[in-house]
Write a protein that holds these residues in place. Structure first.
Motif, PDB file in Angstrom:
ATOM      1  N   UNK A 385      58.208  29.288  65.641  1.00 49.97           N
ATOM      2  CA  UNK A 385      57.582  29.275  64.317  1.00 49.97           C
ATOM      3  C   UNK A 385      56.759  28.014  64.055  1.00 49.97           C
ATOM      4  N   UNK A 386      56.699  27.086  65.028  1.00 50.40           N
ATOM      5  CA  UNK A 386      55.981  25.819  64.821  1.00 50.40           C
ATOM      6  C   UNK A 386      54.474  26.047  64.824  1.00 50.40           C
ATOM      7  N   UNK A 387      53.715  25.179  64.112  1.00 52.48           N
ATOM      8  CA  UNK A 387      52.261  25.253  64.034  1.00 52.48           C
ATOM      9  C   UNK A 387      51.610  24.635  65.274  1.00 52.48           C
ATOM     10  N   UNK A 388      52.336  23.761  65.984  1.00 52.73           N
ATOM     11  CA  UNK A 388      51.816  23.161  67.205  1.00 52.73           C
ATOM     12  C   UNK A 388      52.215  24.019  68.402  1.00 52.73           C
ATOM     13  N   UNK A 389      51.433  23.873  69.448  1.00 50.54           N
ATOM     14  CA  UNK A 389      51.777  24.562  70.688  1.00 50.54           C
ATOM     15  C   UNK A 389      52.967  23.888  71.356  1.00 50.54           C
ATOM     16  N   UNK A 390      53.919  24.701  71.849  1.00 54.22           N
ATOM     17  CA  UNK A 390      55.109  24.169  72.515  1.00 54.22           C
ATOM     18  C   UNK A 390      55.234  24.848  73.880  1.00 54.22           C
ATOM     19  N   UNK A 391      55.514  24.024  74.915  1.00 57.29           N
ATOM     20  CA  UNK A 391      55.781  24.572  76.243  1.00 57.29           C
ATOM     21  C   UNK A 391      56.828  23.702  76.923  1.00 57.29           C
ATOM     22  N   UNK A 392      57.676  24.358  77.715  1.00 57.38           N
ATOM     23  CA  UNK A 392      58.663  23.636  78.512  1.00 57.38           C
ATOM     24  C   UNK A 392      58.369  23.974  79.973  1.00 57.38           C
ATOM     25  N   UNK A 393      58.169  22.920  80.779  1.00 50.80           N
ATOM     26  CA  UNK A 393      57.823  23.078  82.191  1.00 50.80           C
ATOM     27  C   UNK A 393      58.971  22.568  83.048  1.00 50.80           C
ATOM     28  N   UNK A 394      59.437  23.406  83.976  1.00 51.55           N
ATOM     29  CA  UNK A 394      60.537  23.026  84.845  1.00 51.55           C
ATOM     30  C   UNK A 394      60.110  22.070  85.935  1.00 51.55           C
ATOM     31  N   UNK A 395      61.112  21.546  86.681  1.00 49.46           N
ATOM     32  CA  UNK A 395      60.829  20.605  87.757  1.00 49.46           C
ATOM     33  C   UNK A 395      60.002  21.234  88.870  1.00 49.46           C
ATOM     34  N   UNK A 396      60.071  22.553  89.000  1.00 49.51           N
ATOM     35  CA  UNK A 396      59.267  23.214  90.019  1.00 49.51           C
ATOM     36  C   UNK A 396      57.866  23.537  89.525  1.00 49.51           C
ATOM     37  N   UNK A 397      57.496  23.036  88.321  1.00 53.93           N
ATOM     38  CA  UNK A 397      56.166  23.218  87.778  1.00 53.93           C
ATOM     39  C   UNK A 397      55.953  24.542  87.065  1.00 53.93           C
ATOM     40  N   UNK A 398      56.970  25.378  86.974  1.00 51.16           N
ATOM     41  CA  UNK A 398      56.806  26.692  86.350  1.00 51.16           C
ATOM     42  C   UNK A 398      57.121  26.610  84.860  1.00 51.16           C
ATOM     43  N   UNK A 400      58.809  27.453  81.662  1.00 52.67           N
ATOM     44  CA  UNK A 400      60.084  28.056  81.271  1.00 52.67           C
ATOM     45  C   UNK A 400      59.965  28.697  79.892  1.00 52.67           C
ATOM     46  N   UNK A 401      59.167  28.083  79.026  1.00 50.38           N
ATOM     47  CA  UNK A 401      59.042  28.572  77.651  1.00 50.38           C
ATOM     48  C   UNK A 401      57.653  28.211  77.118  1.00 50.38           C
ATOM     49  N   UNK A 402      57.036  29.117  76.346  1.00 49.82           N
ATOM     50  CA  UNK A 402      55.830  28.833  75.570  1.00 49.82           C
ATOM     51  C   UNK A 402      55.966  29.564  74.238  1.00 49.82           C
ATOM     52  N   UNK A 403      55.497  28.939  73.145  1.00 52.52           N
ATOM     53  CA  UNK A 403      55.516  29.661  71.862  1.00 52.52           C
ATOM     54  C   UNK A 403      54.172  30.352  71.638  1.00 52.52           C
ATOM     55  N   UNK A 404      54.084  31.110  70.536  1.00 52.69           N
ATOM     56  CA  UNK A 404      52.866  31.890  70.284  1.00 52.69           C
ATOM     57  C   UNK A 404      51.638  31.000  70.121  1.00 52.69           C
ATOM     58  N   UNK A 413      48.585  35.519  77.160  1.00 54.88           N
ATOM     59  CA  UNK A 413      49.767  35.993  76.437  1.00 54.88           C
ATOM     60  C   UNK A 413      50.984  35.239  76.957  1.00 54.88           C
ATOM     61  N   UNK A 414      52.070  35.268  76.193  1.00 57.23           N
ATOM     62  CA  UNK A 414      53.291  34.595  76.623  1.00 57.23           C
ATOM     63  C   UNK A 414      53.789  35.203  77.930  1.00 57.23           C
ATOM     64  N   UNK A 415      53.704  36.523  78.033  1.00 57.83           N
ATOM     65  CA  UNK A 415      54.203  37.192  79.237  1.00 57.83           C
ATOM     66  C   UNK A 415      53.394  36.769  80.481  1.00 57.83           C
ATOM     67  N   UNK A 416      52.090  36.531  80.293  1.00 49.59           N
ATOM     68  CA  UNK A 416      51.260  36.105  81.431  1.00 49.59           C
ATOM     69  C   UNK A 416      51.598  34.681  81.883  1.00 49.59           C
ATOM     70  N   UNK A 417      52.183  33.887  81.001  1.00 48.33           N
ATOM     71  CA  UNK A 417      52.400  32.476  81.312  1.00 48.33           C
ATOM     72  C   UNK A 417      53.798  32.173  81.832  1.00 48.33           C
ATOM     73  N   UNK A 418      54.836  32.798  81.254  1.00 46.48           N
ATOM     74  CA  UNK A 418      56.213  32.473  81.619  1.00 46.48           C
ATOM     75  C   UNK A 418      56.427  32.723  83.124  1.00 46.48           C
ATOM     76  N   UNK A 419      57.021  31.735  83.803  1.00 41.04           N
ATOM     77  CA  UNK A 419      57.350  31.856  85.217  1.00 41.04           C
ATOM     78  C   UNK A 419      56.225  31.468  86.154  1.00 41.04           C
ATOM     79  N   UNK A 420      55.071  31.164  85.612  1.00 40.78           N
ATOM     80  CA  UNK A 420      53.949  30.773  86.466  1.00 40.78           C
ATOM     81  C   UNK A 420      53.641  29.273  86.308  1.00 40.78           C
ATOM     82  N   UNK A 421      52.949  28.723  87.298  1.00 42.93           N
ATOM     83  CA  UNK A 421      52.564  27.309  87.240  1.00 42.93           C
ATOM     84  C   UNK A 421      51.162  27.191  86.658  1.00 42.93           C
ATOM     85  N   UNK A 475      60.113  19.004  81.362  1.00 42.53           N
ATOM     86  CA  UNK A 475      59.402  18.278  80.305  1.00 42.53           C
ATOM     87  C   UNK A 475      59.135  19.218  79.140  1.00 42.53           C
ATOM     88  N   UNK A 476      59.148  18.650  77.932  1.00 42.59           N
ATOM     89  CA  UNK A 476      58.849  19.343  76.683  1.00 42.59           C
ATOM     90  C   UNK A 476      57.483  18.850  76.230  1.00 42.59           C
TER      91      UNK A 476
END
Length: 990
Positions: A385-398, A400-404, A413-421, A475-476
């Protein structure tokens, strides 16, 4: 030398003989000349001497050679030529001009010796010396008595001694006392024919420090193969020894840590993953014995699913870093499954490529993490629900999470991004600063806050304000799109700077321009002048119209005045102007430009003059016109010739010469046509290959027959300043009459030998008469000079009280110059006597003679600080009295030219030059410029003014004559203010 030549000269089997015509064509070559060059006589006769050109010498070299020959001088020097097979060789050549009975130069006789082997030895010796002097390793050589005879800069650097401190000293200076026996053993190995390579030992530096070195010894033999010394190469291995010690200590620490670590540790072989070693913690935690582990491989403790993952994700890791390899599931011997975190790094284990693996049991930790998942769900709802963009990137560069909001910013889209580097989403993003900042935080685990632009694949660019925070998952990243805000800020900033920049830009253009800008008021006075004005036309004393006009070229004054009058009455329209103005230093500069009357423009209120320096362009135009006239003049005034210019398409652009009509062509038939459109098919086939070679930059000279005429054609490439060919010049000369003249010339050769013998006898007689004349004149001049000096002294003694100081000064100057003239006559007498002296060879100790001369010079120069260094025991076979005269002159000169040094240094010794012994006298005095020393050993030649260093200029001529009598050579090497060294050789040895 005059014709003819006998067969004795032309067929000399010991030397390379060639008879060359005035235009450079071979007329005769002997068998040895053909043998050395690889050509047959039939291949050389009639060919130009350039057939042997190697390209090593530039044109000025040959210009000097043939200019000397054409002037009737004998030329001697070394020439590098090319054989028929393309290989290069050196010749020591003497070229003798040959004249006909009327004194006209008609031929040249070339007498040469093949010195290729000598030059090769010189080059190899120079290369060897360069290698020795450029290496950082210490290189020394010693004689069989252990005395150091040579060393390089590396030896000075390694041991701390200078070359002077080492040479002549015993090698034991560098050997620790406790290693003397070792040195004896090494020397015995060399004497017995063995080599010593990379022997590790220790030596002592000048400061007394023992340093570890690796030495290699090899025998030094003379030309007869006799062992005369030993060469040593010493390499400082201090750094390697320290590194070996550090490596041993590190290895011991590793073994201790590995054995006692409470964390299970494994060493597996790469590839194959077979266990090479395990620590006690691994045995205790997994339940296997060491022997069982060493029969297993890393996949054996994993499930089938984990095995596939393991084998597909085990590339070679950077051996300098430890990497987190993620979370894995292992199976203990009793079947228990545990979750472990793996860290790994590649190592070298007992000579094998291996991987060190540390396994940390995190089963309990993972259970606790599952309890956190529910709270994370609530946490993610907040992030969504945040107004800023949020993403969490794992140690393997993929991701893990992105908000709308982030997905919207990223244009996915979120589905296109999750799990990819990010590189998978944006190929090439690895070079982007944003991506590099993410990687830095993943690695360093330190928060970052920055603002950066990002280039999207659709060519749009957006600016983001980004905060990066390390979290357990990786990283957040919090990002806010500030593109519009920054664009607005930039527009405001640009608007504020626009006015200031406008004036600054205009002034910058004017100040940095290579053109002259002037502002002239209504009275035609200059009120502003750009800086380039001083560079182009120099300093202006006044800025008035009258002063400007005084510096305009007289021929250009009418046009200049007309332009100035016109601009006064022409508003706003540029008026062209071109004139020459005298530079402040006196020469004229061409200027061209425009005058614009803006007196009525409130922003300017001046006449604006914009002028360019076109001097170089005018010079180029004049040179071009001159060049074109020259081509046409030459071509139309050389009888029996034709000259053609063609472009790179082989189209005729200029044709001149009286031979064109004889060949059956007119200018109109050739100009603008291509070669292949003019010549017959047979001739096209013959000459097209020649043109192709010339267009590649080569030059071709060939004999030909055109329309029944014998011709010599030269095909020359025309090149621009960059060396690129832009056309071809063809010069065709009719040599039909020359061929006939050559036959006539052969008849003249019959009388050449008689003329040579006659002129040689005349020369010998003239030389004897010249020597007698010089001796007689020198004797006859001494008596009047003694009279002048004596009567001048009597005048001073008898009438000195009646003379004023000016008169006494004049009389003293007369006596000084008279005495100097006497010295000059004495030196001439010495030179004359030496020319007639018969050598009395005997065994001579040059070192002893030098010591006697030095003792005499020390008495004459008492009060000066001069250090003499005389090498003892230098013996030769020669005339002792003459050699003493030569050394006296050289050492006296050394004392004279070191007189302005606080401490003079003069040395006498023996060295080796080109494989032969050469004596030398060396000083640290005034020296001289070698470029002006061409006639250094000629009579009356001086390198310094009389007021600086007095002398007659005869001394070195005397030395040269004495050394020549001993069949030796003398030469010098010097630099201004760095001293001089005179070398000489004596043919006879003791």
């Amino acid at each position: 030398m005059h014709l003819p030549l006998s067969d004795l000269i032309l067929k000399n089997p010991e030397q390379m003989i060639a008879l060359i015509s005035k235009d450079g064509t071979f007329l005769h070559v002997n068998e040895l000349f053909c043998s050395v060059t690889g050509y047959g006589s039939d291949e050389l006769l009639g060919q130009n001497r350039k057939i042997l050109a190697s390209g090593y010498h530039d044109q000025s070299f040959f210009d000097t050679l043939w200019r000397a020959s054409n002037a009737g001088h004998i030329w001697k020097g070394e020439i590098k030529n090319k054989r028929k097979d393309g290989s290069l060789f050196w010749m020591d050549t003497t070229i003798i001009p040959l004249f006909d009975s009327e004194g006209n130069l008609v031929q040249s006789l070339s007498i040469s010796i093949d010195i290729t082997e000598k030059k090769d030895r010189e080059e190899k010796q120079q290369l060897q010396e360069w290698i020795i002097n450029s290496t950082d390793d210490a290189v020394l050589s010693k004689d069989l008595n252990g005395k150091i005879i040579s060393c390089n800069h590396g030896a000075e650097k390694l041991f701390g001694y200078s070359k002077e401190e080492l040479i002549g000293k015993s090698i034991t200076l560098l050997i620790p006392p406790d290693l003397m026996e070792e040195e004896i053993t090494l020397v015995q190995n060399i004497l017995s024919g063995k080599r010593v390579d990379n022997y590790e030992t220790e030596r002592i530096t000048k400061s007394g420090t023992r340093i570890p070195i690796a030495i290699s010894l090899s025998p030094v033999k003379d030309m007869a193969g006799k062992l005369v010394g030993i060469s040593k190469i010493a390499q400082d291995i201090s750094l390697r020894k320290r590194e070996e010690k550090i490596l041993a200590e590190a290895s011991e620490k590793y073994r201790t840590y590995f054995a006692k670590s409470p964390i299970p540790m494994f060493v597996v072989e790469i590839p194959g993953y077979r266990y090479l070693d395990v620590n006690q913690a691994a045995i205790d935690n997994y339940g296997y014995t060491r022997e069982e582990f060493l029969r297993m491989s890393a996949p054996d403790i994993r499930t089938e699913k984990e095995k596939e993952r393991f084998l597909s994700t085990t590339p070679i890791i950077d051996p300098h870093k430890t990497f987190n390899r993620g979370i894995w599931e292992h199976i203990k011997k009793d079947g228990t499954r545990i979750r472990v975190g793996i860290n790994a790094s590649d190592i070298d284990f007992e000579g094998k490529t291996a991987r060190l693996i540390m396994s940390l049991d995190i089963t309990s930790q993972k259970e606790a993490e599952e309890k956190l998942q529910k709270s994370e769900a609530r946490y993610r709802q907040t992030l969504d629900s945040m107004m800023e963009g949020v993403q969490i990137i794992g140690f393997d560069g993929r991701l893990i999470y992105v908000n709308d909001k982030l997905a919207n910013q990223a244009k996915f889209t979120k589905e296109q991004m999750i799990g990819r580097t990010l590189p998978e989403l944006y190929p090439g993003v690895e070079q982007a600063p944003i991506y590099q900042s993410y990687q830095k935080c993943l690695k360093d685990r330190q928060p970052l806050h920055f603002e950066e632009k990002f280039d999207f694949p659709d060519q749009t660019v957006q600016t983001f304000e980004i905060s990066v925070q390390p979290v357990p998952e990786g990283i957040f990243v919090l990002s806010a799109d500030v593109t519009m805000k920054r664009e607005l800020d930039e527009k405001v900033r640009l608007l504020n700077e626009a006015i200031a920049k406008s004036e600054k830009r205009f002034r910058g253009v004017i100040e940095s321009s290579h053109e002259i800008f002037l502002l002239i008021d209504a009275d035609l006075n200059t009120i502003y002048r750009s800086p380039s004005s001083a560079r182009i036309i120099g300093y202006m004393e006044k800025d008035t119209p009258e002063y400007r006009l005084s510096r305009v070229h007289p021929e250009d004054v009418p046009a200049y005045n007309q332009s100035m009058e016109k601009i006064v009455h022409t508003q706003g329209i540029p008026v062209p102007i071109k004139f020459r103005m005298r530079h402040f230093e006196g020469y004229y500069v061409w200027l061209e430009g425009f005058l614009t009357n803006l007196l009525n423009d409130d922003a300017v209120q001046a006449i604006v003059a914009n002028l360019q320096d076109i001097t170089q362009r005018k010079i180029a135009e004049q040179l071009l016109q001159k060049s074109e006239r020259l081509y046409r003049t030459i071509a139309s005034n050389i009888p029996g010739s034709a000259i053609c210019l063609l472009d790179t398409e082989l189209t005729y652009t200029l044709v001149e010469g009286d031979m064109l009509e004889k060949f059956g062509y007119s200018k109109g038939e050739l100009l603008g046509k291509k070669v292949m459109d003019i010549v017959t098919p047979d001739r096209e086939k013959k000459i097209m290959g020649v043109f192709q070679k010339v267009l590649r930059g080569g030059q071709v000279r060939m004999e030909d027959s055109i329309a029944g005429y014998n011709t010599i054609s030269s095909y020359i490439p025309l090149k621009d300043e960059t060396g690129e060919v832009h056309g071809v010049m063809v010069i065709i000369i009719d040599v039909t009459e020359l061929k006939q003249a050559q036959k006539e010339l052969e008849k003249l050769n019959i009388s050449l030998e008689h003329i040579i013998e006659e002129r040689t006898a005349q020369l010998i007689t003239a030389n004897r008469e010249l020597e007698a004349f010089s001796y007689s004149v020198s004797h006859d001049l001494r008596a009047p000079l003694r009279g002048i000096d004596g009567w001048s002294l009597a005048l001073l003694e008898d009438y000195g009280t009646q003379l004023d100081e000016k008169a006494k000064q004049y009389i003293n100057r007369v006596r000084t110059e008279t005495q100097r003239m006497g010295e000059l006559i004495d030196d001439l007498l010495k030179l004359s006597r030496i020319a007639r002296t018969e050598l009395k060879p005997a065994k001579v100790d040059l070192s002893e003679i030098t010591a006697i001369i030095v003792a005499r010079l020390q008495e004459e120069t008492s009060g000066r600080q001069i250090y003499f260094n005389i090498t003892p025991g230098l013996m030769v076979k020669g005339d002792a009295s003459l050699l003493e005269i030569a050394l006296t002159n050289l050492l006296s000169n050394a004392c004279k030219f070191t007189s302005r040094k606080e401490r003079g240094e003069i040395g006498f010794g023996l060295t080796e030059c080109e494989g032969k012994p050469a004596f030398f006298v060396k000083d640290n005095g005034a020296g001289f410029d070698m470029a002006t020393a061409k006639n250094l050993f000629g009579a009356f030649q001086r390198m310094h003014r009389q007021s600086e260093f007095p002398g007659t200029g005869i001394g070195l001529a005397i030395v040269k004559r004495i050394i020549s009598l001993h069949q030796g050579d003398i030469w010098a090497e010097a630099r201004p203010d760095e001293g001089a060294t005179f070398y000489f050789t004596i043919k006879e040895k003791p």
